[in-house]
Enzyme design. Structure first.
Site, PDB file in Angstrom:
ATOM      1  N   ASN A 167       0.852  -1.194   0.000  1.00 50.55           N
ATOM      2  CA  ASN A 167       0.000   0.000   0.000  1.00 50.55           C
ATOM      3  C   ASN A 167       0.887   1.242   0.000  1.00 50.55           C
ATOM      4  OD1 ASN A 167       0.527   0.809   2.857  1.00 50.55           O
ATOM      5  ND2 ASN A 167      -0.345  -1.214   3.222  1.00 50.55           N
ATOM      6  N   ASP A 189      -4.804  -6.180   5.180  1.00 53.16           N
ATOM      7  CA  ASP A 189      -5.867  -6.946   5.836  1.00 53.16           C
ATOM      8  C   ASP A 189      -5.877  -8.402   5.370  1.00 53.16           C
ATOM      9  OD1 ASP A 189      -6.877  -4.888   7.432  1.00 53.16           O
ATOM     10  OD2 ASP A 189      -7.841  -3.984   5.690  1.00 53.16           O
ATOM     11  N   LYS A 212       7.880 -17.569 -10.547  1.00 53.66           N
ATOM     12  CA  LYS A 212       7.257 -16.407 -11.173  1.00 53.66           C
ATOM     13  C   LYS A 212       6.083 -16.865 -12.052  1.00 53.66           C
ATOM     14  CE  LYS A 212       8.156 -12.432 -14.060  1.00 53.66           C
ATOM     15  NZ  LYS A 212       8.954 -11.887 -15.139  1.00 53.66           N
ATOM     16  N   PRO A 250      -3.825 -11.562  10.789  1.00 56.94           N
ATOM     17  CA  PRO A 250      -4.180 -11.262  12.187  1.00 56.94           C
ATOM     18  C   PRO A 250      -4.210  -9.754  12.403  1.00 56.94           C
ATOM     19  CG  PRO A 250      -1.925 -12.106  12.048  1.00 56.94           C
ATOM     20  CD  PRO A 250      -2.515 -12.233  10.672  1.00 56.94           C
ATOM     21  N   ILE A 285      -3.059  -7.014  14.532  1.00 58.50           N
ATOM     22  CA  ILE A 285      -1.993  -6.860  15.532  1.00 58.50           C
ATOM     23  C   ILE A 285      -2.482  -5.997  16.697  1.00 58.50           C
ATOM     24  CG2 ILE A 285       0.397  -6.122  15.917  1.00 58.50           C
ATOM     25  CD1 ILE A 285       0.778  -6.453  12.810  1.00 58.50           C
ATOM     26  N   PHE A 345      -4.042   3.885  14.826  1.00 58.38           N
ATOM     27  CA  PHE A 345      -4.130   4.917  13.793  1.00 58.38           C
ATOM     28  C   PHE A 345      -5.179   4.499  12.778  1.00 58.38           C
ATOM     29  CE2 PHE A 345      -0.996   8.385  13.521  1.00 58.38           C
ATOM     30  CZ  PHE A 345      -0.368   8.198  14.727  1.00 58.38           C
ATOM     31  N   LYS A 392     -11.540  -2.130  18.399  1.00 70.55           N
ATOM     32  CA  LYS A 392     -10.199  -2.631  18.752  1.00 70.55           C
ATOM     33  C   LYS A 392      -9.903  -2.447  20.238  1.00 70.55           C
ATOM     34  CE  LYS A 392      -8.604  -2.164  14.073  1.00 70.55           C
ATOM     35  NZ  LYS A 392      -7.578  -2.679  13.202  1.00 70.55           N
TER      36      LYS A 392
HETATM   37  N1  CTP Z   1      -3.956  -2.827  12.395  1.00 67.99           N
HETATM   38  C1  CTP Z   1      -3.227  -3.883  12.867  1.00 67.99           C
HETATM   39  N2  CTP Z   1      -3.301  -5.093  12.248  1.00 67.99           N
HETATM   40  C2  CTP Z   1      -4.095  -5.268  11.177  1.00 67.99           C
HETATM   41  C3  CTP Z   1      -4.842  -4.187  10.677  1.00 67.99           C
HETATM   42  C4  CTP Z   1      -4.746  -2.973  11.304  1.00 67.99           C
HETATM   43  O1  CTP Z   1      -2.494  -3.715  13.856  1.00 67.99           O
HETATM   44  N3  CTP Z   1      -4.144  -6.456  10.612  1.00 67.99           N
HETATM   45  C5  CTP Z   1      -3.886  -1.541  13.098  1.00 67.99           C
HETATM   46  C6  CTP Z   1      -3.225  -0.438  12.314  1.00 67.99           C
HETATM   47  O2  CTP Z   1      -1.825  -0.404  12.543  1.00 67.99           O
HETATM   48  C7  CTP Z   1      -3.912   0.808  12.855  1.00 67.99           C
HETATM   49  C8  CTP Z   1      -5.309   0.310  13.176  1.00 67.99           C
HETATM   50  O3  CTP Z   1      -5.197  -1.096  13.322  1.00 67.99           O
HETATM   51  O4  CTP Z   1      -3.365   1.227  14.080  1.00 67.99           O
HETATM   52  C9  CTP Z   1      -6.330   0.619  12.149  1.00 67.99           C
HETATM   53  O5  CTP Z   1      -5.883   0.165  10.893  1.00 67.99           O
HETATM   54  P1  CTP Z   1      -6.857   0.193   9.641  1.00 67.99           P
HETATM   55  O6  CTP Z   1      -6.175  -0.450   8.489  1.00 67.99           O
HETATM   56  O7  CTP Z   1      -7.378   1.577   9.455  1.00 67.99           O
HETATM   57  O8  CTP Z   1      -8.031  -0.691  10.208  1.00 67.99           O
HETATM   58  P2  CTP Z   1      -8.689  -1.976   9.751  1.00 67.99           P
HETATM   59  O9  CTP Z   1      -9.077  -2.698  10.968  1.00 67.99           O
HETATM   60  O10 CTP Z   1      -7.843  -2.717   8.794  1.00 67.99           O
HETATM   61  O11 CTP Z   1     -10.001  -1.430   9.051  1.00 67.99           O
HETATM   62  P3  CTP Z   1     -10.311  -1.079   7.498  1.00 67.99           P
HETATM   63  O12 CTP Z   1      -9.069  -1.386   6.717  1.00 67.99           O
HETATM   64  O13 CTP Z   1     -11.436  -1.932   7.176  1.00 67.99           O
HETATM   65  O14 CTP Z   1     -10.641   0.386   7.518  1.00 67.99           O
END
Ligand code: CTP
Length: 401
Positions: free
Chosen positions: A214, A283, A293, A311, A313, A329, A347
């Site tokens: 990303n 995600d 490849k 998972p 985190i 964040f 969360k």
């Molecule tokens: N985060 C994490 N582990 C994941 C996904 C997210 O620790 N697998 C943490 C990110 O580091 C951030 C927070 O969760 O602090 C929110 O991340 P975000 O990507 O906005 O949330 P998601 O739960 O993935 O929601 P979505 O992508 O559906 O908006």
């Protein structure tokens, strides 16, 4: 180039130069200190003048350079007292083995050593010498004595030396001296706290040459790691792939995938008092990345991938039986307030920091909205390091209450 922050505004620094080939680097340092808002007064030893001229340093700082304790330009004729009066710090760069020896035994036989002895402000020195001189028991004894006397030693590091050898004793770079000095002046709001952060994107492989990632640059997470270190914390940064330099004093663990990031966090989180999840964690990952490849074949169908969820985190850390203070964040493209508060609840974190993805990703400055159970406050707009320092202050305040 990143915006320069005036984080030494109002600070008056005596920059002392002693005899060493690294003295030429002090010219650059003098410029950088001033760019950051400091007023710089240069004092040189006779040996330093063998390596760089007082004229150069005067032209760069716009202030007369002092080299002798008998200088009649100082009204009271007591240069050693007048010059250090009002100084916020004396910074000796480079500090030769001989000058360190003088400092260690409290000698005062020239202007700079007398200034150091007569000071009532902090003294920071950046040793620079050949590896044999640095490794000599006498220099090591002097270095230990200086530390015991409350002098801050910046470096040295290892590397190529002007004499052609490679080893310990090389002066740290001017920008590193600057980073250390700026950190020195920051309030120690998290002294000795252990802070664990995640930062950057993750990279989920498709095959050996392709992957899913990303647009996270990692800048906010790295700025927070630096700000936490400046605040006196012991910082571990679990980082996805970025092009950023690790902040001084921060322990970085490099990872690629979300699963590796999860494993690295779980292996260290039990020691942490604060966890800040800044990483843009993927995600999903591809269930079975190809070992070879993937080739496009004429007429063959486009590949279809099966995804598995990674998972979470932050949620896992927050659900531990004795969790650290957790900060999440969320970069959102729309409905920031609703999405961020919902994420904070799901969360189960006390603090969630939101920003608009279109403002935040890759930018050097933005605005942060901090959500807690009382509502929201806005930090900035400002550059990311300033925002990071403000956020660290918010976290410190909540931990202490
Ligand atoms: N985060 C994490 N582990 C994941 C996904 C997210 O620790 N697998 C943490 C990110 O580091 C951030 C927070 O969760 O602090 C929110 O991340 P975000 O990507 O906005 O949330 P998601 O739960 O993935 O929601 P979505 O992508 O559906 O908006």
């Amino acid at each position: 180039m990143a915006e320069v922050i005036a984080d030494l505004e109002g600070k008056s620094i005596i920059l002392g130069l002693t005899g060493g080939i690294a003295a030429y680097k002090s010219a650059f340092l003098a410029r950088r200190l001033q760019e950051h808002g400091a007023r710089v007064q240069v004092v040189m030893t006779a040996a330093a003048e063998q390596f760089i001229t007082a004229t150069t340093m005067q032209a760069l700082t716009g202030n007369p350079v002092y080299t002798s304790q008998w200088d009649t330009r100082v009204p009271s004729a007591m240069a050693h007292i007048d010059l250090s009066r009002g100084a916020d710090a004396i910074l000796v760069v480079p500090a030769s083995a001989d000058f360190m020896a003088k400092l260690a035994r409290g000698a005062a036989d020239d202007l700079l050593s007398t200034l150091c002895l007569a000071r009532d402000c902090p003294l920071l020195v950046a040793p620079a010498m050949n590896k044999q001189m640095w490794g000599h028991p006498a220099t090591q004894r002097n270095a230990n004595q200086l530390r015991a006397d409350g002098v801050v030693l910046l470096g040295p590091t290892s590397g190529d030396q002007a004499c052609g050898e490679v080893g310990a004793g090389r002066m740290i770079e001017p920008d590193e001296v600057l980073e250390e000095l700026v950190a020195f002046f920051q309030p120690k709001l998290l002294r000795d706290q252990r802070v664990l952060l995640t930062a950057g994107p993750t990279f989920e492989p498709i095959d050996p040459v392709r992957g899913l990632t990303n647009r996270s640059s990692g800048k906010m997470g790295y700025a927070l790691a630096r700000a936490a270190h400046e605040a006196g914390a012991r910082v571990t940064l679990v980082s996805g792939p970025t092009a950023l330099a690790v902040p001084r004093g921060v322990n970085r663990i490099d990872v690629e995938t979300a699963q590796q990031m999860f494993d690295a966090v779980m292996a260290t989180v039990l020691h942490a008092q604060i966890f800040i999840g800044v990483a843009a964690v993927a995600d999903w990952r591809i269930r079975e990345p190809s070992a070879q490849k993937i080739k496009k074949g004429r007429g063959s169908p486009s590949p279809v991938f099966e995804f598995v969820e990674n998972p979470d985190i932050l949620a896992t850390v927050a659900a531990l039986s004795n969790p650290p203070f957790c900060v999440g964040f969320a970069a959102e493209t729309h409905d920031l307030d609703a999405q961020a508060q919902a994420k904070r609840h799901t969360k189960r974190v006390p603090l969630l920091v939101g920003n608009l993805a279109q403002d935040a990703i890759g930018a050097d400055s933005s605005e942060l909205i901090v959500y807690d159970e009382e509502g929201r406050i806005t930090l900035g707009p400002a550059d990311k390091l300033t925002l990071a320092r403000k956020l660290i202050a918010e976290i410190a305040q909540r931990i202490s209450s």
